[in-house]
Design a protein around this motif. Structure first.
Motif, PDB file in Angstrom:
ATOM      1  N   VAL A  50      32.489  38.759  40.337  1.00 25.66           N
ATOM      2  CA  VAL A  50      31.557  39.788  40.781  1.00 25.66           C
ATOM      3  C   VAL A  50      30.155  39.380  40.321  1.00 25.66           C
ATOM      4  N   SER A  69      30.142  46.045  45.181  1.00 29.66           N
ATOM      5  CA  SER A  69      30.094  44.728  44.548  1.00 29.66           C
ATOM      6  C   SER A  69      30.003  43.607  45.580  1.00 29.66           C
ATOM      7  N   PHE A  83      34.556  47.032  41.393  1.00 33.51           N
ATOM      8  CA  PHE A  83      34.319  46.611  42.774  1.00 33.51           C
ATOM      9  C   PHE A  83      33.443  47.554  43.587  1.00 33.51           C
ATOM     10  N   VAL A 117      31.436  39.611  45.559  1.00 32.05           N
ATOM     11  CA  VAL A 117      32.298  38.695  44.814  1.00 32.05           C
ATOM     12  C   VAL A 117      32.192  37.302  45.424  1.00 32.05           C
TER      13      VAL A 117
END
Length: 197
Positions: A54, A38, A35, A40
Protein backbone atom coordinates in the motif's frame (compact mmCIF):
# COMPACT_ATOMS: atom_id res chain seq x y z
CA UNK A 1 -38.08 7.35 -16.54
CA UNK A 2 -35.05 6.82 -18.77
CA UNK A 3 -32.68 3.94 -18.01
CA UNK A 4 -29.04 4.95 -17.94
CA UNK A 5 -26.62 2.88 -19.99
CA UNK A 6 -23.95 3.01 -17.29
CA UNK A 7 -23.63 2.58 -13.56
CA UNK A 8 -21.28 4.93 -11.69
CA UNK A 9 -20.80 2.26 -9.03
CA UNK A 10 -19.67 -0.29 -11.62
CA UNK A 11 -17.79 1.63 -14.33
CA UNK A 12 -16.27 -0.21 -17.26
CA UNK A 13 -13.25 -2.12 -16.05
CA UNK A 14 -9.88 -1.28 -17.49
CA UNK A 15 -8.39 -3.76 -19.94
CA UNK A 16 -5.43 -4.30 -17.63
CA UNK A 17 -4.88 -7.49 -15.71
CA UNK A 18 -2.92 -7.67 -12.44
CA UNK A 19 0.83 -7.79 -13.11
CA UNK A 20 4.10 -6.77 -11.52
CA UNK A 21 4.46 -2.99 -11.69
CA UNK A 22 0.73 -2.29 -11.98
CA UNK A 23 -1.39 -0.89 -9.19
CA UNK A 24 -4.69 -1.72 -7.57
CA UNK A 25 -6.85 1.32 -6.86
CA UNK A 26 -9.52 0.69 -4.22
CA UNK A 27 -13.12 1.50 -5.03
CA UNK A 28 -14.34 4.37 -2.82
CA UNK A 29 -16.31 2.29 -0.31
CA UNK A 30 -13.81 -0.51 0.24
CA UNK A 31 -13.66 -0.62 4.05
CA UNK A 32 -10.86 -1.00 6.54
CA UNK A 33 -7.78 0.85 7.74
CA UNK A 34 -5.44 -0.96 5.35
CA UNK A 35 -7.30 -0.80 2.05
CA UNK A 36 -9.80 2.07 2.37
CA UNK A 37 -8.98 4.46 -0.51
CA UNK A 38 -5.67 2.76 -0.99
CA UNK A 39 -3.32 2.25 -3.92
CA UNK A 40 -1.34 -1.00 -3.90
CA UNK A 41 1.75 -1.52 -6.05
CA UNK A 42 2.06 -5.14 -7.16
CA UNK A 43 5.56 -6.55 -6.78
CA UNK A 44 4.78 -10.22 -7.34
CA UNK A 45 1.95 -11.90 -9.25
CA UNK A 46 2.05 -15.51 -10.35
CA UNK A 47 0.40 -18.90 -9.88
CA UNK A 48 1.42 -18.86 -6.22
CA UNK A 49 -0.42 -15.62 -5.43
CA UNK A 50 0.12 -11.89 -5.30
CA UNK A 51 2.24 -9.55 -3.17
CA UNK A 52 2.06 -5.77 -3.07
CA UNK A 53 2.53 -2.69 -0.91
CA UNK A 54 0.00 0.00 0.00
CA UNK A 55 1.59 3.26 -1.15
CA UNK A 56 -0.52 5.84 0.66
CA UNK A 57 -0.77 4.83 4.34
CA UNK A 58 2.06 6.61 6.22
CA UNK A 59 2.60 6.14 9.93
CA UNK A 60 4.12 8.48 12.50
CA UNK A 61 7.15 6.21 12.79
CA UNK A 62 10.49 6.59 11.02
CA UNK A 63 12.82 3.74 9.99
CA UNK A 64 15.71 5.17 12.01
CA UNK A 65 13.53 4.81 15.12
CA UNK A 66 13.19 1.06 14.71
CA UNK A 67 16.44 0.07 12.94
CA UNK A 68 19.33 0.72 15.31
CA UNK A 69 22.10 1.16 12.76
CA UNK A 70 20.33 3.63 10.46
CA UNK A 71 21.68 6.93 11.68
CA UNK A 72 19.18 9.32 10.10
CA UNK A 73 16.32 8.93 7.62
CA UNK A 74 13.71 11.63 7.01
CA UNK A 75 11.04 9.51 5.34
CA UNK A 76 8.13 8.02 7.23
CA UNK A 77 7.48 4.33 7.58
CA UNK A 78 4.45 3.26 5.52
CA UNK A 79 1.96 0.48 6.25
CA UNK A 80 2.43 -1.97 3.39
CA UNK A 81 -0.53 -4.12 4.34
CA UNK A 82 -1.94 -6.45 6.99
CA UNK A 83 0.41 -9.41 6.40
CA UNK A 84 3.55 -9.87 8.56
CA UNK A 85 3.34 -6.42 10.11
CA UNK A 86 6.55 -7.10 12.04
CA UNK A 87 8.62 -7.19 8.82
CA UNK A 88 10.35 -4.31 7.05
CA UNK A 89 10.43 -4.00 3.24
CA UNK A 90 11.43 -1.23 0.89
CA UNK A 91 10.99 0.17 -2.60
CA UNK A 92 13.72 2.29 -4.14
CA UNK A 93 15.13 3.90 -7.26
CA UNK A 94 18.74 2.87 -6.59
CA UNK A 95 18.65 0.22 -9.29
CA UNK A 96 21.68 -2.02 -9.64
CA UNK A 97 23.57 -0.03 -7.02
CA UNK A 98 21.75 -2.29 -4.55
CA UNK A 99 22.64 -5.97 -5.08
CA UNK A 100 19.71 -8.36 -5.19
CA UNK A 101 17.07 -5.74 -6.03
CA UNK A 102 14.10 -6.79 -8.18
CA UNK A 103 13.03 -4.42 -10.96
CA UNK A 104 9.33 -3.56 -10.71
CA UNK A 105 8.88 -0.63 -13.14
CA UNK A 106 11.30 1.29 -15.34
CA UNK A 107 12.85 3.04 -12.32
CA UNK A 108 11.34 1.43 -9.19
CA UNK A 109 12.94 -1.61 -7.56
CA UNK A 110 11.91 -3.86 -4.67
CA UNK A 111 14.25 -5.06 -1.95
CA UNK A 112 17.90 -5.96 -2.19
CA UNK A 113 20.85 -6.14 0.17
CA UNK A 114 19.63 -4.44 3.36
CA UNK A 115 23.10 -4.13 4.88
CA UNK A 116 24.28 -2.35 1.74
CA UNK A 117 21.22 -0.06 1.84
CA UNK A 118 21.90 0.93 5.45
CA UNK A 119 25.48 1.86 4.53
CA UNK A 120 24.24 3.93 1.58
CA UNK A 121 21.76 5.78 3.81
CA UNK A 122 24.42 6.48 6.44
CA UNK A 123 26.82 7.77 3.78
CA UNK A 124 24.15 10.06 2.33
CA UNK A 125 23.93 8.07 -0.91
CA UNK A 126 20.27 7.13 -0.36
CA UNK A 127 17.44 9.16 1.17
CA UNK A 128 13.67 9.43 1.38
CA UNK A 129 13.78 10.71 -2.21
CA UNK A 130 15.03 7.32 -3.39
CA UNK A 131 13.84 4.84 -0.72
CA UNK A 132 10.39 4.13 0.72
CA UNK A 133 10.05 1.77 3.72
CA UNK A 134 7.04 -0.39 4.59
CA UNK A 135 6.03 -2.50 7.58
CA UNK A 136 4.02 -5.50 6.50
CA UNK A 137 2.70 -6.21 3.03
CA UNK A 138 -0.48 -7.04 1.15
CA UNK A 139 -0.93 -10.61 0.01
CA UNK A 140 -3.51 -12.65 -1.90
CA UNK A 141 -3.76 -16.41 -2.34
CA UNK A 142 -4.08 -17.81 -5.87
CA UNK A 143 -7.37 -16.64 -7.39
CA UNK A 144 -8.28 -14.41 -4.46
CA UNK A 145 -7.36 -11.14 -6.13
CA UNK A 146 -9.20 -12.11 -9.33
CA UNK A 147 -12.34 -12.64 -7.26
CA UNK A 148 -11.98 -9.23 -5.60
CA UNK A 149 -11.49 -7.53 -8.97
CA UNK A 150 -14.59 -9.30 -10.34
CA UNK A 151 -16.49 -7.90 -7.34
CA UNK A 152 -15.32 -4.38 -8.35
CA UNK A 153 -13.30 -3.92 -5.16
CA UNK A 154 -10.26 -2.85 -7.20
CA UNK A 155 -9.43 -1.14 -10.46
CA UNK A 156 -6.21 -2.32 -12.11
CA UNK A 157 -4.18 0.57 -13.48
CA UNK A 158 -0.71 2.05 -13.76
CA UNK A 159 0.88 4.87 -11.79
CA UNK A 160 3.74 7.18 -12.65
CA UNK A 161 6.95 6.23 -10.89
CA UNK A 162 7.23 9.61 -9.20
CA UNK A 163 3.83 9.01 -7.57
CA UNK A 164 4.84 5.52 -6.48
CA UNK A 165 7.85 6.97 -4.65
CA UNK A 166 6.37 10.23 -3.36
CA UNK A 167 6.02 10.91 0.36
CA UNK A 168 3.23 13.41 -0.37
CA UNK A 169 0.52 10.75 -0.55
CA UNK A 170 -2.47 12.70 0.75
CA UNK A 171 -4.17 13.03 -2.64
CA UNK A 172 -2.69 10.30 -4.83
CA UNK A 173 -5.84 8.12 -4.65
CA UNK A 174 -7.82 11.05 -6.05
CA UNK A 175 -5.12 11.77 -8.65
CA UNK A 176 -5.14 8.16 -9.81
CA UNK A 177 -8.93 8.16 -10.10
CA UNK A 178 -8.93 11.38 -12.12
CA UNK A 179 -6.39 9.92 -14.53
CA UNK A 180 -8.73 6.97 -15.20
CA UNK A 181 -11.43 9.19 -16.72
CA UNK A 182 -14.76 10.90 -16.14
CA UNK A 183 -16.79 8.15 -14.45
CA UNK A 184 -13.98 7.41 -12.03
CA UNK A 185 -13.63 11.12 -11.24
CA UNK A 186 -17.09 10.99 -9.67
CA UNK A 187 -15.79 8.38 -7.22
CA UNK A 188 -13.54 11.00 -5.63
CA UNK A 189 -16.63 12.95 -4.59
CA UNK A 190 -18.26 10.06 -2.74
CA UNK A 191 -18.15 10.24 1.07
CA UNK A 192 -15.94 7.68 2.78
CA UNK A 193 -19.03 6.35 4.54
CA UNK A 194 -21.91 5.85 2.05
CA UNK A 195 -24.46 6.49 4.83
CA UNK A 196 -23.29 10.13 4.85
CA UNK A 197 -25.02 12.26 2.23
Amino acid sequence: MKNLDFNIFQPTRTNLEPAVGRVLIAEPFLPGPYFGRSIVLLTEHNEHGTVGFVLNKPTELYPDEIVDDILSFEGELFVGGPVSSNTLSFLHTLGEQLPGATKITSTVYWGGDFECLKKMINRGEASSQSVKFFMGYSGWAPGQLDDEIAENSWVVSTLRDELIMTRDVKNIWETAMHELGDIYKTWTNFPRNPSFN
